[in-house]
Design an enzyme around this catalytic site. Structure first.
Site, PDB file in Angstrom:
ATOM      1  N   ASP A 256      41.782  42.951  40.057  1.00  0.00           N
ATOM      2  CA  ASP A 256      42.753  41.865  40.122  1.00  0.00           C
ATOM      3  C   ASP A 256      43.110  41.362  38.721  1.00  0.00           C
ATOM      4  O   ASP A 256      42.241  41.257  37.842  1.00  0.00           O
ATOM      5  CB  ASP A 256      42.119  40.711  40.921  1.00  0.00           C
ATOM      6  CG  ASP A 256      43.049  39.522  41.082  1.00  0.00           C
ATOM      7  OD1 ASP A 256      44.040  39.653  41.805  1.00  0.00           O
ATOM      8  OD2 ASP A 256      42.787  38.468  40.468  1.00  0.00           O
ATOM      9  N   GLU A 320      45.608  46.071  39.004  1.00  0.00           N
ATOM     10  CA  GLU A 320      46.748  45.216  39.350  1.00  0.00           C
ATOM     11  C   GLU A 320      47.423  44.801  38.048  1.00  0.00           C
ATOM     12  O   GLU A 320      46.991  43.887  37.364  1.00  0.00           O
ATOM     13  CB  GLU A 320      46.316  43.969  40.121  1.00  0.00           C
ATOM     14  CG  GLU A 320      47.525  43.262  40.733  1.00  0.00           C
ATOM     15  CD  GLU A 320      47.445  41.736  40.714  1.00  0.00           C
ATOM     16  OE1 GLU A 320      48.303  41.113  41.357  1.00  0.00           O
ATOM     17  OE2 GLU A 320      46.576  41.165  40.050  1.00  0.00           O
TER      18      GLU A 320
HETATM   19  C1  NOJ Z   1      46.560  38.208  41.681  1.00  0.00           C
HETATM   20  C2  NOJ Z   1      46.450  38.139  43.170  1.00  0.00           C
HETATM   21  O1  NOJ Z   1      47.192  39.197  43.705  1.00  0.00           O
HETATM   22  C3  NOJ Z   1      46.984  36.801  43.589  1.00  0.00           C
HETATM   23  O2  NOJ Z   1      47.067  36.696  44.982  1.00  0.00           O
HETATM   24  C4  NOJ Z   1      46.073  35.743  43.045  1.00  0.00           C
HETATM   25  O3  NOJ Z   1      46.596  34.470  43.347  1.00  0.00           O
HETATM   26  C5  NOJ Z   1      45.952  35.896  41.523  1.00  0.00           C
HETATM   27  N1  NOJ Z   1      45.679  37.240  41.143  1.00  0.00           N
HETATM   28  C6  NOJ Z   1      44.821  35.054  41.013  1.00  0.00           C
HETATM   29  O4  NOJ Z   1      43.618  35.682  41.337  1.00  0.00           O
END
Ligand code: NOJ
Length: 590
Positions: A256, A320
């Site tokens: 993430d 991500e």
């Molecule tokens: C990316 C995630 O996809 C999102 O849903 C989240 O709010 C942020 N990271 C913070 O962790």
């Protein structure tokens, strides 16, 4: 009798035997050398470890599950691990071989699990570790790989690490520098943050902490303090987390918010004015995409590799990477991960989703050094559903595009049904982004609506008398758009998706090559997959009017392999009419 004995009669003199011996030795040496070299190259690009053949993640679709919203098993209105277990055979039915679970770890749920307070525990809302172990066991028995979310950039402020850190008195405490602390400055006698850095969720990225007597940095919510990756102890702790889940048998991690892992070390620097949009790749130059990131990714990759080496099962590392420039993308590959290619998601904002525009975006997506593996994604828990973003009439064409492009596709749950997002416009948002930004239009609640399984009350998602945590709203047409109904309907989105999931196993779709024939068509996106006699032309009308294409130049003969809408009569290659949102796949015969 060995192979060499067989060869000897052709070469009987001593000199010749000697030569043969030299060749054989040289041959073995060359094979060993090439094997090492190839292994080296493979280590950088494929991360196939010692596993022979193509790694599983190159041949499967990845299906993203948002656990809160997939299937509730205990009647509390929130989805859980048992619920997922009960639906595992759905993935066999769908012809999907891997699932990615959004966070299910202990969390105060301020960001619905992306604020982790304990990385190695299951939040009671979702079940317990036994449930997770069962999920792994059941998934394995059904041939389904499991990827889990890994949220390393920040913890919850309820994490024990953060509690230790805010209470630390001096640098002798091992948690002193676990997070990013700064005393701030005084402006006209008033305390102020050290700089103008802003959080992705808007407002200052610095939060004053009375206990510690300092500000801490948070890229997202104030309740999501960023870890300090310049601290070796943080790295070691996160290594333990990675190992913990690898020991549990997971097949991969989705990292993430990785572009946020580091901020520039010099905290006296202000960001350029206008750096208020958290997901804009040109802004936040001090807060995103810092060069130190890649060595950390490599470090996690190395851990995964040790597991691969033990059991020959390739481990997938997905990053991500929202808002990264092209060079950064290549560096993520080099570090041993596959960075998500997100550019198809904001397509409708960028260029009204015209065919030409999609072509440019796809070309960008496959613009990779040889050996690098592409991936495409068209939806997730942070973006409106395809039906709402692009239009219901384009859902099948978009799914068809996703499943016929090169590389690994990721499908967000419910998109295979053409599900709409919930209409929560008259509801107070649950999503923290909408709350902190005071802007309900930024809410991500809509795309997190409950999965629509059947025509029963609450669509089979829950049997809670209170209903699901987010309501199932009328705009979704849940009585028609659900698994039960679509299973029994030829030509439904689900039916088409399943067929495409099988079709993409054809060699033509497994390779990374894609050709865009030169044709001047406004509305129809056309590309060819495969080579030689195994070539397929994909045509998708993504425009706003019906349109015709002439593909007579592409092949002498062609047969229709697949179509999103029923078609009558034989194909006239010089004039194939495609309705709005219609897609066809044509097998080209020379
Ligand atoms: C990316 C995630 O996809 C999102 O849903 C989240 O709010 C942020 N990271 C913070 O962790």
């Amino acid at each position: 009798m060995g192979m060499d004995d067989k060869k000897l009669p052709f070469c009987e003199s001593n000199k010749c035997s000697c030569l043969v011996f030299v060749f054989v030795v040289a041959g073995i040496a060359a094979v060993v050398c090439v094997t090492f070299l190839v292994d080296d190259v493979r280590d950088i690009y494929d991360h196939d470890g010692k596993a022979a053949g193509t790694p599983w993640w190159k041949t499967t679709i990845i299906y993203q599950i948002y656990p809160r919203s997939f299937q509730d098993s205990n009647g509390d209105g929130v989805g859980d691990l048992q619920g997922i277990i009960s639906r595992l055979s759905y993935f066999n039915y769908l012809n999907v071989g891997a699932i990615w679970l959004s966070p299910f770890f202990t969390s105060p749920m301020k960001d619905f699990g992306y604020d982790v307070s304990n990385y190695t525990e299951v939040d009671p809302l979702f079940g317990n570790m036994n449930d997770f172990d069962n999920l792994m066991k059941e998934a394995k028995s059904k041939g389904i790989k499991v990827i889990i979310d890994f949220v390393p950039n920040h913890t919850s402020n309820e994490s024990i690490w953060f509690k230790h850190s805010r209470n630390a008195k001096d640098s002798s405490d091992p948690f002193w520098d676990f997070y990013i602390w700064n005393k701030g400055t005084m402006i006209n006698g008033t305390r102020a943050p050290p700089n103008n850095w802003e959080s992705v969720f808007e407002g200052s990225a610095w939060e004053w902490d009375n206990v510690r007597g300092a500000y801490y940095y948070h890229a997202f919510l104030a309740s999501q303090p960023d870890l300090n990756y310049r601290n070796k102890r943080v790295l070691e702790k996160m290594d333990e987390v990675v190992r913990f889940w690898m020991d549990k048998g997971v097949d991969g991690l989705r990292i993430d918010a990785i572009p946020h892992l580091f901020e520039i070390a010099n905290q006296s620097l202000d960001e350029p004015k206008g750096a208020t949009n958290g997901f804009d790749e040109n802004l936040h130059k001090y807060l995103k995409n810092q060069p130190e990131i890649y060595s950390v990714v490599k470090r996690w990759r190395a851990i995964l590799d040790t597991y691969e080496a033990k059991d020959d099962n390739s481990r997938f590392l997905l990053a991500e990477t929202v808002g990264i420039p092209h060079e950064a993308r290549l560096k993520y590959y080099e570090a041993g991960s596959v960075p998500f290619f997100f550019n198809l998601i904001p397509a409708e904002d960028k260029c009204n989703a015209t065919a030409q525009c999609f072509k440019t975006l796809i070309k960008d997506g496959v613009n990779l050094t040889e050996g690098l593996w592409p991936n495409f994604v068209i939806g997730n828990h942070d973006n409106r559903r395809i039906a709402d973003r692009i239009g219901q009439e384009y859902v099948d064409a978009m799914n068809m595009m996703l499943l016929t492009l090169p590389g690994t596709p990721t499908t967000y749950y419910g998109e295979e049904l053409g599900m709409r997002g919930g209409d929560y416009s008259r509801m107070t948002p649950r999503d923290p982004y909408a709350i902190t930004s005071h802007d309900p239009t930024k809410s991500r609640d809509s795309e997190r609506n409950p999965m629509q399984w059947d025509t029963s009350l609450f669509s089979g998602f829950t049997n809670s008398s209170q209903g699901p945590w987010l309501p199932i709203t009328i705009n979704t047409e849940y009585m028609k758009v659900n698994v039960e109904i679509e299973k029994n309907k030829t030509g439904s989105s689900l039916d088409l998706y399943r067929t495409l999931a099988v079709l993409r196993q054809n060699e033509a779709f497994k390779s990374t090559n894609i050709d865009f024939p030169k044709m001047n068509v406004m509305n129809v996106l056309i590309y060819i997959r495969g080579s030689g006699t195994n070539r397929y032309l994909v045509a998708l009308n993504l425009g706003e009017e019906n349109d015709g294409i002439n593909i007579a130049g592409a092949a002498k003969n062609a047969t229709l392999t697949f179509s999103t809408k029923p078609r009558q009569g034989s194909l006239d290659l010089s004039n194939i009419q495609l309705k709005i949102g219609e897609g066809i796949i044509v097998h080209l015969v020379e």
